[in-house]
Design an enzyme around this catalytic site. Structure first.
Site, PDB file in Angstrom:
ATOM      1  N   HIS A  77       0.685  -1.653   0.153  1.00 27.33           N
ATOM      2  CA  HIS A  77       0.262   0.162   0.435  1.00 27.33           C
ATOM      3  C   HIS A  77       0.824   1.633  -0.344  1.00 27.33           C
ATOM      4  O   HIS A  77       2.246   1.716   0.141  1.00 27.33           O
ATOM      5  CB  HIS A  77      -0.496  -0.261   1.080  1.00 27.33           C
ATOM      6  CG  HIS A  77      -0.082  -0.170   2.473  1.00 27.33           C
ATOM      7  ND1 HIS A  77       0.366   0.806   2.978  1.00 27.33           N
ATOM      8  CD2 HIS A  77       0.215  -0.989   3.007  1.00 27.33           C
ATOM      9  CE1 HIS A  77       1.191   1.090   4.087  1.00 27.33           C
ATOM     10  NE2 HIS A  77       0.993  -0.682   4.535  1.00 27.33           N
TER      11      HIS A  77
ATOM     12  N   ARG B 200      -6.297   0.041   3.907  1.00 22.94           N
ATOM     13  CA  ARG B 200      -5.708   0.869   3.198  1.00 22.94           C
ATOM     14  C   ARG B 200      -5.025   0.506   2.032  1.00 22.94           C
ATOM     15  O   ARG B 200      -4.713   0.971   0.932  1.00 22.94           O
ATOM     16  CB  ARG B 200      -4.222   1.628   3.953  1.00 22.94           C
ATOM     17  CG  ARG B 200      -4.027   0.276   4.290  1.00 22.94           C
ATOM     18  CD  ARG B 200      -2.746   1.382   5.986  1.00 22.94           C
ATOM     19  NE  ARG B 200      -2.059  -0.093   6.915  1.00 22.94           N
ATOM     20  CZ  ARG B 200      -2.015  -0.215   8.084  1.00 22.94           C
ATOM     21  NH1 ARG B 200      -2.829   0.751   8.422  1.00 22.94           N
ATOM     22  NH2 ARG B 200      -1.485  -1.010   8.521  1.00 22.94           N
TER      23      ARG B 200
END
Length: 516
Positions: free
Chosen positions: A128, A211
């Site tokens: 991420h 996320r």
């Protein structure tokens, strides 16, 4: 505001569990949650994991980003470059361990597609984008800032900004800078594999933490933007792209963020243990200087490390990645030592230095083998047999794949792939450069928005397809498959070299008799 009030303020920004990853909250009842925690899902549950993100939701993300950028009125370019990654004050910013924003890592072998070769398959595995600190760390940092401000009687040069600093980093979420990193990553992925991408969309999977899912969405935005700009691409494509989400919950087999190996989850923190001798070696001289410039603060070694952490987190909280004043409290050599500190944690906690770390990545590697060969997945570790048996949730006929995960999980996958088998055990008392460690450091391997590419290609003069692996643009010298000077192995020898994963790693050590 007192310590308890500060904790509440930080906690209110994100109601997630300390520093543990949490699943995307989509369960409507306790019964459904328990049902989804089973290893193999019924077909109806499989379909619920196969989602199409609506155009409206994606548009809101894009509008939000554009509105934030335009409102600042800053005409200076971002520190994040689509092609090269983070390119501001590299002598500092490329030494923040896993908190460094992605940058193109030096490669002894050219990362360009070799002359006479054509890429026929590409698998991306990405971390991420840049985020705010985890909840547990955010509370620690907020307390540290408050303690410094309450106890310091005199601030030295460069330190006086701390006197009025207000902690507001929040917890766990992608920053706007991190969102843009992932948009850039998708754009770059399209440009690199343009001939394939013009006619097909990537098959996307994501671990379920918010996320990570957001990063996958941003990646697809960048890919789609690149495709729209390509006059030779087929239009319209299937945007918004379908995506498989793998919940990060106990009991659910998830190759992108495994949580089912009891001995690994509950065993000693070998990464933290490995960092202790190095902290005792490199931090004390820094602590002496810092305490002379923050008179009365009396910071400990761990406090100093946390003060160094503030540099990357405040930097990536800036929309364009402008370096924080915290960064200039330490010199280049000290940042190299900090990077090594983080590397020790990742190496001994999740990668080759961990007894069971690489075993966590076995399931992903066996899925990769299936994709490379077009054959069904063979695995008894972390794979979900229901998902992997369905060509809807695990196709074998695509040529572009993109998976999204976390740094710790990627460390296990790289260990299972043997990417750093040439790296000797890292010294816990003497700093070793990435050159000496054969390319291993946390900033070179798992920075924010890190990406691995596994490529399959057909080259003139060879009948069998060839394979090579790149991590953050560095071509990995593959082991045990007779790689040539361009880093290429034949597909059959490459698959044969993945014997650790094919044999299940050390999965038999994951459980006691009571767990089985």
């Amino acid at each position: 505001m007192g310590i308890s009030g500060l904790k509440a303020a930080v906690a209110s920004t994100m109601s997630r569990r300390n520093h543990e990853y949490t699943a995307l909250p989509d369960f409507s009842s306790k019964e459904e949650s328990e049902a989804r925690a089973e290893r193999d899902k019924a077909d109806s549950e499989v379909q619920r994991l196969f989602v199409r993100l609506t155009g409206a939701a994606l548009l809101l993300v894009a509008i939000g980003f554009i509105a934030i950028v335009s409102s600042r009125g800053d005409t200076n370019p971002s520190c994040d470059d689509v092609k090269w990654g983070f390119q501001c004050e590299n002598d500092i910013s490329h030494s923040w361990g896993q908190y460094s924003p992605y940058y193109s890592v030096p490669s002894e072998i050219s990362s360009r597609t070799p002359e006479g070769c054509e890429v026929t398959f590409a698998q991306a595995l990405s971390r991420h984008g840049a985020r705010s600190p985890t909840m547990g760390k955010s509370i620690i940092y907020a307390e540290l800032m408050l303690r410094i401000q309450n106890s310091t009687t005199k601030y030295g040069p460069r330190y006086d900004f701390i006197k009025d600093y207000k902690y507001n980093l929040g917890a766990d979420e992608l920053t706007v800078f991190g969102q843009q990193q992932c948009v850039n990553s998708g754009f770059k992925f399209y440009k690199r594999y343009e001939k394939l991408a013009r006619n097909i969309s990537p098959f996307v999977r994501s671990a379920g933490q918010k996320r990570v899912v957001d990063s996958a969405v941003n990646f697809t935005q960048g890919f789609h933007q690149a495709r729209l700009a390509d006059k030779e691409a087929e239009h319209p494509d299937a945007y918004p792209y379908e995506m498989v989400l793998l919940p990060e919950i106990d009991g659910f087999n998830n190759t992108l963020s495994p949580m089912t190996c009891t001995a690994f989850k509950e065993g000693p923190d070998t990464g933290d243990e490995a960092q202790v001798p190095w902290v005792e070696t490199f931090v004390p001289p820094i602590a002496d200087r810092v305490n002379k410039n923050l008179v009365g603060a009396n910071l400990s070694n761990s406090d100093v490390v946390h003060l160094m952490d503030m540099c990357p987190f405040v930097t990536v909280a800036n929309i364009k990645g402008r370096l924080s004043p915290f960064c200039y409290l330490f010199d280049e050599d000290e940042w190299h030592s900090y990077d090594y500190y983080q590397s020790l944690g990742k190496w001994y906690g999740y990668t080759n230095g961990s007894p069971l770390g690489p075993t966590q990545g076995v399931g992903f590697v066996n899925e990769l083998i299936a994709r490379l060969t077009g054959q069904p997945v063979v695995d008894d570790t972390t794979t979900n047999s229901t998902l992997d048996a369905s060509r809807k949730t695990f196709p074998l006929d695509s040529v572009l794949y993109a998976d999204f995960s976390h740094d710790n999980d990627m460390g296990g996958m790289f260990g299972a792939m043997g990417l750093y088998n040439a790296t000797e055990p890292l010294s816990k008392t003497e700093r070793e450069s990435p050159r000496k460690t054969h390319g291993y450091s946390a900033s070179w391997v798992v920075p924010f928005a890190a990406r691995m590419y596994v490529e399959k290609m057909q080259c003139k003069g060879t009948e069998e397809e060839l394979v090579r692996v790149l991590v953050n643009d560095r071509v990995i010298p593959l082991q045990n498959c007779d790689a040539d000077e361009l880093g290429l192995c034949t597909l059959s020898k490459y698959v044969e070299s993945l014997s650790f994963a094919r044999q299940g790693g050390h999965w038999d050590q994951c459980f006691t008799n009571d767990d089985e």
